[in-house]
Write a protein that holds these residues in place. Structure first.
Motif, PDB file in Angstrom:
ATOM      1  N   GLY A   4     -31.094  42.724 -10.001  1.00 21.44           N
ATOM      2  CA  GLY A   4     -29.675  43.001 -10.184  1.00 21.44           C
ATOM      3  C   GLY A   4     -29.139  42.085 -11.273  1.00 21.44           C
ATOM      4  N   TYR A   5     -28.245  42.597 -12.100  1.00 21.40           N
ATOM      5  CA  TYR A   5     -27.738  41.825 -13.242  1.00 21.40           C
ATOM      6  C   TYR A   5     -26.219  41.905 -13.328  1.00 21.40           C
ATOM      7  CZ  TYR A   5     -32.558  42.765 -14.620  1.00 21.40           C
ATOM      8  OH  TYR A   5     -33.913  42.883 -14.641  1.00 21.40           O
ATOM      9  N   PHE A   6     -25.618  40.867 -13.899  1.00 21.16           N
ATOM     10  CA  PHE A   6     -24.184  40.848 -14.160  1.00 21.16           C
ATOM     11  C   PHE A   6     -23.968  40.235 -15.537  1.00 21.16           C
ATOM     12  CE2 PHE A   6     -20.137  38.627 -14.326  1.00 21.16           C
ATOM     13  CZ  PHE A   6     -19.263  39.629 -13.949  1.00 21.16           C
ATOM     14  N   ASP A   7     -23.072  40.825 -16.311  1.00 23.24           N
ATOM     15  CA  ASP A   7     -22.754  40.275 -17.624  1.00 23.24           C
ATOM     16  C   ASP A   7     -21.305  40.617 -17.960  1.00 23.24           C
ATOM     17  OD1 ASP A   7     -23.090  38.907 -19.994  1.00 23.24           O
ATOM     18  OD2 ASP A   7     -24.604  40.253 -20.809  1.00 23.24           O
ATOM     19  N   ILE A   8     -20.780  39.975 -18.980  1.00 25.90           N
ATOM     20  CA  ILE A   8     -19.430  40.228 -19.474  1.00 25.90           C
ATOM     21  C   ILE A   8     -19.510  40.366 -20.989  1.00 25.90           C
ATOM     22  CG2 ILE A   8     -17.128  39.225 -19.819  1.00 25.90           C
ATOM     23  CD1 ILE A   8     -17.395  37.855 -17.142  1.00 25.90           C
ATOM     24  N   LYS A   9     -18.735  41.322 -21.527  1.00 25.51           N
ATOM     25  CA  LYS A   9     -18.599  41.435 -22.978  1.00 25.51           C
ATOM     26  C   LYS A   9     -17.225  40.886 -23.371  1.00 25.51           C
ATOM     27  CE  LYS A   9     -21.598  45.319 -24.108  1.00 25.51           C
ATOM     28  NZ  LYS A   9     -21.648  46.677 -24.681  1.00 25.51           N
ATOM     29  N   ARG A  10     -17.210  40.089 -24.416  1.00 25.85           N
ATOM     30  CA  ARG A  10     -15.952  39.588 -24.974  1.00 25.85           C
ATOM     31  C   ARG A  10     -15.565  40.489 -26.138  1.00 25.85           C
ATOM     32  NH1 ARG A  10     -17.122  35.908 -28.588  1.00 25.85           N
ATOM     33  NH2 ARG A  10     -18.005  34.417 -27.132  1.00 25.85           N
ATOM     34  N   GLY A  23     -17.829  44.836 -27.591  1.00 23.09           N
ATOM     35  CA  GLY A  23     -17.808  43.419 -27.937  1.00 23.09           C
ATOM     36  C   GLY A  23     -19.149  42.728 -27.800  1.00 23.09           C
ATOM     37  N   THR A  24     -19.099  41.419 -27.769  1.00 23.87           N
ATOM     38  CA  THR A  24     -20.277  40.555 -27.711  1.00 23.87           C
ATOM     39  C   THR A  24     -20.650  40.248 -26.268  1.00 23.87           C
ATOM     40  OG1 THR A  24     -19.600  39.518 -29.777  1.00 23.87           O
ATOM     41  CG2 THR A  24     -21.181  38.302 -28.418  1.00 23.87           C
ATOM     42  N   ARG A  25     -21.910  40.485 -25.907  1.00 22.47           N
ATOM     43  CA  ARG A  25     -22.386  40.099 -24.574  1.00 22.47           C
ATOM     44  C   ARG A  25     -22.458  38.586 -24.489  1.00 22.47           C
ATOM     45  NH1 ARG A  25     -27.493  43.531 -22.615  1.00 22.47           N
ATOM     46  NH2 ARG A  25     -27.451  41.805 -21.169  1.00 22.47           N
ATOM     47  N   LEU A  26     -21.958  38.033 -23.401  1.00 20.21           N
ATOM     48  CA  LEU A  26     -21.976  36.581 -23.242  1.00 20.21           C
ATOM     49  C   LEU A  26     -23.331  36.073 -22.754  1.00 20.21           C
ATOM     50  CD1 LEU A  26     -18.452  35.899 -21.719  1.00 20.21           C
ATOM     51  CD2 LEU A  26     -19.162  35.962 -24.109  1.00 20.21           C
ATOM     52  N   GLY A  27     -24.024  36.880 -21.972  1.00 16.98           N
ATOM     53  CA  GLY A  27     -25.301  36.460 -21.403  1.00 16.98           C
ATOM     54  C   GLY A  27     -26.482  36.778 -22.295  1.00 16.98           C
ATOM     55  N   ALA A  28     -27.633  36.328 -21.844  1.00 10.53           N
ATOM     56  CA  ALA A  28     -28.885  36.606 -22.546  1.00 10.53           C
ATOM     57  C   ALA A  28     -29.346  38.022 -22.200  1.00 10.53           C
ATOM     58  CB  ALA A  28     -29.944  35.579 -22.147  1.00 10.53           C
ATOM     59  N   GLU A  29     -30.616  38.312 -22.433  1.00 11.33           N
ATOM     60  CA  GLU A  29     -31.145  39.664 -22.216  1.00 11.33           C
ATOM     61  C   GLU A  29     -30.873  40.194 -20.813  1.00 11.33           C
ATOM     62  OE1 GLU A  29     -35.414  41.982 -22.282  1.00 11.33           O
ATOM     63  OE2 GLU A  29     -35.206  40.105 -23.361  1.00 11.33           O
ATOM     64  N   VAL A  65     -14.861  42.363 -20.437  1.00 10.96           N
ATOM     65  CA  VAL A  65     -15.226  43.570 -19.691  1.00 10.96           C
ATOM     66  C   VAL A  65     -16.484  43.277 -18.869  1.00 10.96           C
ATOM     67  CG1 VAL A  65     -15.855  46.006 -19.855  1.00 10.96           C
ATOM     68  CG2 VAL A  65     -14.297  45.009 -21.536  1.00 10.96           C
ATOM     69  N   PRO A  66     -16.439  43.472 -17.533  1.00 14.52           N
ATOM     70  CA  PRO A  66     -17.602  43.205 -16.684  1.00 14.52           C
ATOM     71  C   PRO A  66     -18.608  44.355 -16.702  1.00 14.52           C
ATOM     72  CG  PRO A  66     -15.787  43.921 -15.331  1.00 14.52           C
ATOM     73  CD  PRO A  66     -15.271  43.866 -16.751  1.00 14.52           C
ATOM     74  N   ASP A 114     -16.716  30.121 -25.551  1.00 20.65           N
ATOM     75  CA  ASP A 114     -16.038  29.639 -26.746  1.00 20.65           C
ATOM     76  C   ASP A 114     -15.816  30.833 -27.667  1.00 20.65           C
ATOM     77  OD1 ASP A 114     -15.075  28.457 -29.017  1.00 20.65           O
ATOM     78  OD2 ASP A 114     -16.712  27.016 -29.221  1.00 20.65           O
ATOM     79  N   PRO A 115     -14.625  31.443 -27.604  1.00 19.66           N
ATOM     80  CA  PRO A 115     -14.365  32.626 -28.427  1.00 19.66           C
ATOM     81  C   PRO A 115     -14.101  32.330 -29.902  1.00 19.66           C
ATOM     82  CG  PRO A 115     -12.473  32.148 -27.050  1.00 19.66           C
ATOM     83  CD  PRO A 115     -13.543  31.162 -26.683  1.00 19.66           C
TER      84      PRO A 115
END
Length: 126
Positions: free
Chosen positions: A36-42, A47-53, A90-91, A77-78
């Motif tokens: 299971g994975y969770f990430d956020i895009k800025r 936008g840019t994914r904050l997490g790694a792969e 965005v989650p 750090d935006p």
């Protein structure tokens, strides 16, 4: 691949220029048989994914387990931004197999355990 959770987004309006954002997300989820994975895009959906792969948070569990998933503390750090700038987060969630049910805020196979997710964004002066 990860998909956006329904259609929520989290706008953060900077009160000071060049701030960093401390992100804390707590949610319960389950239903996947492996990963299971969770990430956020800025910056919105493109936008840019904050997490790694594998995202900001990833775990391996057994099918049907119900557990906490999220990001306890993530300092974003935006970059250089003026006071008053709105930064949109965005989650996204994902799982190893797209054929499985992925449940958020309740058990994957019934709805007798409802919980509430929480996202906290704290501006830290730059």
């Amino acid at each position: 691949d990860q998909v956006m959770i329904a259609s929520p987004y989290w706008p953060v309006v900077l009160k000071q220029a060049n701030s960093k954002i401390l992100i804390q997300v707590y949610m319960s989820a389950g239903g996947w048989s492996s990963h299971g994975y969770f990430d956020i895009k800025r910056g919105g959906t493109s936008g840019t994914r904050l997490g790694a792969e594998d995202g900001m948070y990833g775990e391996h569990r057994t099918t049907g387990e119900y557990h906490l998933m999220g990001v306890p503390n993530w300092l974003d750090d935006p970059g250089t931004n003026a006071a008053g700038t709105t930064i949109t987060y965005v989650p996204y969630i994902g799982q190893w197999s797209s054929a499985e049910t992925f449940a958020i805020n309740n058990y994957y196979n019934n709805d007798n355990q409802n919980t509430v997710s929480k996202a906290i964004f704290t501006e830290i002066a730059g």
